[in-house]
Design an enzyme around this catalytic site. Sequence first.
Site, PDB file in Angstrom:
ATOM      1  N   SER A   1      27.193  41.634  43.787  1.00 51.69           N
ATOM      2  CA  SER A   1      28.337  41.775  43.336  1.00 51.69           C
ATOM      3  C   SER A   1      28.787  42.471  44.546  1.00 51.69           C
ATOM      4  CB  SER A   1      28.379  42.671  42.085  1.00 51.69           C
ATOM      5  OG  SER A   1      29.577  42.845  41.439  1.00 51.69           O
TER       6      SER A   1
ATOM      7  N   ASP B   1      27.754  33.633  34.588  1.00 51.30           N
ATOM      8  CA  ASP B   1      29.009  34.654  35.159  1.00 51.30           C
ATOM      9  C   ASP B   1      30.326  34.315  34.850  1.00 51.30           C
ATOM     10  OD1 ASP B   1      29.649  37.093  36.369  1.00 51.30           O
ATOM     11  OD2 ASP B   1      28.558  36.637  38.208  1.00 51.30           O
TER      12      ASP B   1
ATOM     13  N   HIS C   1      25.603  38.157  35.568  1.00 49.36           N
ATOM     14  CA  HIS C   1      26.505  38.803  36.570  1.00 49.36           C
ATOM     15  C   HIS C   1      25.249  39.501  37.468  1.00 49.36           C
ATOM     16  CE1 HIS C   1      28.969  39.982  39.579  1.00 49.36           C
ATOM     17  NE2 HIS C   1      28.794  41.278  39.278  1.00 49.36           N
TER      18      HIS C   1
END
Length: 250
Positions: free
Chosen positions: A93, A192, A222
């Site tokens: 991320s 995601d 994610h």
Amino acid sequence: MKLVAPKSFTLEGGNKAVLLLHGFTGSTKDVKRLGTYLQKQGYTVHAPMYKGHGGTPEELLETGPEDWWNDVVAGYNYLKDSGYEDIAVVGISLGAVFSLRVGEEFPVKGVVSMCAPIKRDSTDGLFDRLYDYAKIYKSFEGKTRDEIIAELETLKATPKGSLNDIQKITEETCEDLHEIKAPILVMQGSLDAPIYQQSAPFIYNSIDVHDKNIIWYKESGHIITTGKERDKVCEDVRYFLDHIDWSIAN
């Protein structure tokens, strides 16, 4: 109830080191499983905990991405100062954005980008992440429903300049992807959000190196390091690290 914040961790392994980076509102817990796995495969792993993370959402908003980037740089220097000359960087991320930026600015043997939001064109969704984190955190603190509602309303009114700064640092990293010369692995969950799914091929196509690969995880969202396919994620990271040429001078 006072919650104990996760901390940075270092797992001593072999002479090859991995800088392991968590995401926005996340913590080193998100990458601990991967770090432990890599240590067992002979790698030394260091995962810095960013300032403001792991604590209250209010504390998080008092910091910003430059603080967190400084923690990343300190983590890289920690490995260097500990005698590790051969370093790869792995992030998820926002940590993946940071891993790309490390690859742009520092000598590394390889870069792994997991679910990086490099195509983010606004701060949309960032406050939602913070808001969800706040609800969970305050619930774990044992606060009443009315207390949580009141504190969430206050949070909505709190200045959120750090969210704009996240956008800025992401855009700057995106513009310099061509600076990455190390082998790269792009990893992306197929479940995601669209911004991340759009980012993965963009990163792959923007980096002009011979040794690069992109892997999609059909059953993952994610945070793929803790998701349904987490074991395969660990194996794929290890395979990438095992097969890059660590002997090439940076």
